[in-house]
Design a protein around this motif. Structure first.
Motif, mmCIF file in Angstrom:
data_model
loop_
_atom_site.group_PDB
_atom_site.id
_atom_site.type_symbol
_atom_site.label_atom_id
_atom_site.label_comp_id
_atom_site.label_asym_id
_atom_site.label_seq_id
_atom_site.Cartn_x
_atom_site.Cartn_y
_atom_site.Cartn_z
ATOM 1 N N ASN A 78 -5.883 -57.967 -37.013
ATOM 2 C CA ASN A 78 -4.610 -57.713 -37.680
ATOM 3 C C ASN A 78 -4.571 -56.303 -38.257
ATOM 4 O O ASN A 78 -3.530 -55.647 -38.244
ATOM 5 C CB ASN A 78 -4.383 -58.727 -38.812
ATOM 6 C CG ASN A 78 -4.190 -60.136 -38.293
ATOM 7 O OD1 ASN A 78 -3.471 -60.358 -37.318
ATOM 8 N ND2 ASN A 78 -4.851 -61.100 -38.919
ATOM 9 N N LYS A 79 -5.728 -55.856 -38.763
ATOM 10 C CA LYS A 79 -5.796 -54.532 -39.374
ATOM 11 C C LYS A 79 -7.026 -53.793 -38.871
ATOM 12 O O LYS A 79 -8.097 -54.381 -38.699
ATOM 13 C CB LYS A 79 -5.858 -54.643 -40.903
ATOM 14 C CG LYS A 79 -4.615 -55.259 -41.537
ATOM 15 C CD LYS A 79 -4.767 -55.316 -43.058
ATOM 16 C CE LYS A 79 -3.537 -55.933 -43.712
ATOM 17 N NZ LYS A 79 -3.683 -55.995 -45.200
ATOM 18 N N ALA A 80 -6.868 -52.505 -38.649
ATOM 19 C CA ALA A 80 -7.992 -51.652 -38.260
ATOM 20 C C ALA A 80 -7.688 -50.238 -38.738
ATOM 21 O O ALA A 80 -6.581 -49.742 -38.572
ATOM 22 C CB ALA A 80 -8.198 -51.664 -36.753
ATOM 23 N N ARG A 81 -8.678 -49.628 -39.333
ATOM 24 C CA ARG A 81 -8.519 -48.254 -39.807
ATOM 25 C C ARG A 81 -9.876 -47.566 -39.779
ATOM 26 O O ARG A 81 -10.922 -48.207 -39.640
ATOM 27 C CB ARG A 81 -7.938 -48.213 -41.224
ATOM 28 C CG ARG A 81 -8.842 -48.839 -42.283
ATOM 29 C CD ARG A 81 -8.279 -48.637 -43.684
ATOM 30 N NE ARG A 81 -9.087 -49.295 -44.711
ATOM 31 C CZ ARG A 81 -10.202 -48.789 -45.216
ATOM 32 N NH1 ARG A 81 -10.670 -47.612 -44.800
ATOM 33 N NH2 ARG A 81 -10.880 -49.455 -46.146
ATOM 34 N N LEU A 82 -9.853 -46.251 -39.919
ATOM 35 C CA LEU A 82 -11.090 -45.490 -40.014
ATOM 36 C C LEU A 82 -11.704 -45.714 -41.388
ATOM 37 O O LEU A 82 -11.005 -45.667 -42.398
ATOM 38 C CB LEU A 82 -10.807 -44.002 -39.814
ATOM 39 C CG LEU A 82 -10.271 -43.606 -38.438
ATOM 40 C CD1 LEU A 82 -9.845 -42.146 -38.455
ATOM 41 C CD2 LEU A 82 -11.297 -43.848 -37.353
ATOM 42 N N ALA A 83 -12.989 -45.971 -41.415
ATOM 43 C CA ALA A 83 -13.681 -46.155 -42.694
ATOM 44 C C ALA A 83 -13.955 -44.795 -43.323
ATOM 45 O O ALA A 83 -14.103 -43.797 -42.624
ATOM 46 C CB ALA A 83 -14.997 -46.905 -42.473
ATOM 47 N N THR A 84 -14.016 -44.765 -44.626
ATOM 48 C CA THR A 84 -14.340 -43.525 -45.334
ATOM 49 C C THR A 84 -15.857 -43.425 -45.516
ATOM 50 O O THR A 84 -16.579 -44.427 -45.440
ATOM 51 C CB THR A 84 -13.667 -43.490 -46.716
ATOM 52 O OG1 THR A 84 -14.230 -44.525 -47.539
ATOM 53 C CG2 THR A 84 -12.161 -43.704 -46.591
ATOM 54 N N GLU A 85 -16.333 -42.225 -45.784
ATOM 55 C CA GLU A 85 -17.771 -42.036 -45.984
ATOM 56 C C GLU A 85 -18.286 -42.910 -47.122
ATOM 57 O O GLU A 85 -19.380 -43.466 -47.040
ATOM 58 C CB GLU A 85 -18.082 -40.565 -46.269
ATOM 59 C CG GLU A 85 -17.957 -39.671 -45.059
ATOM 60 C CD GLU A 85 -18.450 -38.259 -45.328
ATOM 61 O OE1 GLU A 85 -19.028 -38.037 -46.419
ATOM 62 O OE2 GLU A 85 -18.278 -37.388 -44.471
ATOM 63 N N ARG A 192 -11.866 -20.199 -38.825
ATOM 64 C CA ARG A 192 -12.134 -20.775 -40.130
ATOM 65 C C ARG A 192 -13.174 -21.861 -40.012
ATOM 66 O O ARG A 192 -13.395 -22.416 -38.959
ATOM 67 C CB ARG A 192 -10.844 -21.347 -40.737
ATOM 68 C CG ARG A 192 -9.795 -20.268 -40.958
ATOM 69 C CD ARG A 192 -8.558 -20.845 -41.591
ATOM 70 N NE ARG A 192 -7.538 -19.825 -41.726
ATOM 71 C CZ ARG A 192 -6.335 -20.059 -42.222
ATOM 72 N NH1 ARG A 192 -6.007 -21.258 -42.625
ATOM 73 N NH2 ARG A 192 -5.454 -19.082 -42.312
ATOM 74 N N ARG A 193 -13.754 -22.185 -41.111
ATOM 75 C CA ARG A 193 -14.884 -23.106 -41.132
ATOM 76 C C ARG A 193 -14.426 -24.544 -40.891
ATOM 77 O O ARG A 193 -13.401 -24.967 -41.400
ATOM 78 C CB ARG A 193 -15.573 -23.005 -42.482
ATOM 79 C CG ARG A 193 -16.909 -23.697 -42.511
ATOM 80 C CD ARG A 193 -17.611 -23.372 -43.792
ATOM 81 N NE ARG A 193 -18.889 -24.006 -43.860
ATOM 82 C CZ ARG A 193 -19.742 -23.831 -44.839
ATOM 83 N NH1 ARG A 193 -19.430 -23.017 -45.828
ATOM 84 N NH2 ARG A 193 -20.903 -24.447 -44.848
ATOM 85 N N PRO A 194 -15.212 -25.366 -40.121
ATOM 86 C CA PRO A 194 -14.814 -26.740 -39.824
ATOM 87 C C PRO A 194 -14.796 -27.622 -41.063
ATOM 88 O O PRO A 194 -15.597 -27.474 -41.967
ATOM 89 C CB PRO A 194 -15.886 -27.240 -38.834
ATOM 90 C CG PRO A 194 -16.608 -26.027 -38.395
ATOM 91 C CD PRO A 194 -16.444 -25.007 -39.453
ATOM 92 N N THR A 195 -13.868 -28.565 -41.056
ATOM 93 C CA THR A 195 -13.825 -29.596 -42.075
ATOM 94 C C THR A 195 -13.950 -30.932 -41.375
ATOM 95 O O THR A 195 -13.207 -31.206 -40.445
ATOM 96 C CB THR A 195 -12.483 -29.558 -42.841
ATOM 97 O OG1 THR A 195 -12.398 -28.322 -43.535
ATOM 98 C CG2 THR A 195 -12.392 -30.711 -43.833
ATOM 99 N N ARG A 196 -14.905 -31.777 -41.762
ATOM 100 C CA ARG A 196 -15.048 -33.074 -41.130
ATOM 101 C C ARG A 196 -13.988 -34.001 -41.675
ATOM 102 O O ARG A 196 -13.802 -34.127 -42.874
ATOM 103 C CB ARG A 196 -16.436 -33.651 -41.377
ATOM 104 C CG ARG A 196 -16.704 -34.881 -40.528
ATOM 105 C CD ARG A 196 -18.052 -35.474 -40.838
ATOM 106 N NE ARG A 196 -19.097 -34.477 -40.702
ATOM 107 C CZ ARG A 196 -19.917 -34.179 -41.688
ATOM 108 N NH1 ARG A 196 -19.833 -34.776 -42.852
ATOM 109 N NH2 ARG A 196 -20.841 -33.269 -41.512
ATOM 110 N N LEU A 197 -13.300 -34.683 -40.790
ATOM 111 C CA LEU A 197 -12.239 -35.599 -41.169
ATOM 112 C C LEU A 197 -12.696 -37.029 -40.951
ATOM 113 O O LEU A 197 -13.660 -37.273 -40.243
ATOM 114 C CB LEU A 197 -10.980 -35.307 -40.331
ATOM 115 C CG LEU A 197 -10.459 -33.871 -40.498
ATOM 116 C CD1 LEU A 197 -9.332 -33.620 -39.515
ATOM 117 C CD2 LEU A 197 -9.978 -33.657 -41.927
ATOM 118 N N PRO A 198 -11.990 -38.011 -41.529
ATOM 119 C CA PRO A 198 -12.387 -39.416 -41.329
ATOM 120 C C PRO A 198 -12.473 -39.752 -39.853
ATOM 121 O O PRO A 198 -11.570 -39.446 -39.088
ATOM 122 C CB PRO A 198 -11.254 -40.193 -42.029
ATOM 123 C CG PRO A 198 -10.729 -39.249 -43.046
ATOM 124 C CD PRO A 198 -10.841 -37.883 -42.416
ATOM 125 N N GLY A 199 -13.559 -40.373 -39.449
ATOM 126 C CA GLY A 199 -13.717 -40.792 -38.059
ATOM 127 C C GLY A 199 -14.451 -39.784 -37.205
ATOM 128 O O GLY A 199 -14.861 -40.089 -36.102
#
Length: 203
Positions: A78-85, A192-199
């Motif tokens: 029913n629900k699915a999302r990217l988990a946070t660190e 510019r420097r990379p930023t890691r995003l969720p997932g």
């Protein structure tokens, strides 16, 4: 630097053939593939997901992006999302964040693998840090991890082009970097420097 101890123990105990490669510091699947000179689709990229309240590990080709709609459909969720660190960091106490190997079974996690990874004889994956990669036959990986196959990425059609960073996202990602690509397939602006995003955990 040795690879993750419990990963090495699992591979050695199973008596499977594998190779460990050292490379310059790299945070994304595409960066690693470029440094190691193999195709990004051979990189097994870990994407941490929360599916109906449960933390699970998704594994997709490093050149692809996860589709949450497909995750829900494939897993009957029913629900699915990217988990946070913050939601998964405690599960990987000996791993550098973003460098978890796709062996969720070693960490008490259910593992779902996109069938696209079956297309190549070998896969590459992070060894628990950002400077080492392991090369392993996919059949050995499947035998050891026993993942559940599930479509997690959309099929790529001829003529599809990789999405580039829209102007609005460029402004939002002020610290994003050249060559970086998150798991949704966007490339932030150059210089510019990379930023890691969720997932974007692959790596």
């Amino acid at each position: 630097m040795p690879i993750l101890k419990k990963l090495k123990e699992a591979l050695d105990e199973a008596k499977v053939s594998y190779e460990v490669y050292n490379h310059a510091l790299a945070y994304t699947a595409q960066e690693i593939a470029a440094r190691q000179h193999f195709s990004g689709k051979e990189m097994a990229k870990v994407v941490m997901l929360e599916v109906d309240g449960a933390l699970v590990m998704g594994v997709i080709p490093g050149s692809r992006k996860v589709s949450l709609d497909l995750v829900r459909a494939s897993l009957g969720a029913n629900k699915a999302r990217l988990a946070t660190e913050d939601e998964f960091i405690s599960r990987f106490p000996d791993c550098e964040i973003g460098a978890m190997p796709p062996f969720g079974n070693l960490f008490g996690l259910k593992v779902y693998v996109d069938p696209a990874l079956e297309q190549d004889e070998y896969i590459y994956f992070n060894a628990g840090n950002h400077t080492q990669t392991v090369r392993l036959k996919y059949v050995d990986f499947a035998r050891l991890v026993k993942p559940q196959l599930a479509r997690l990425v959309a099929e790529r059609h001829r003529g599809d082009r990789r999405q580039t960073c829209p102007r609005a996202l460029r402004r939002a990602w002020g610290s994003a970097g050249a060559g970086h690509e998150d798991s949704f397939g966007y490339r932030p602006c150059a210089g510019r420097r990379p930023t890691r995003l969720p997932g974007d955990f692959a790596v």
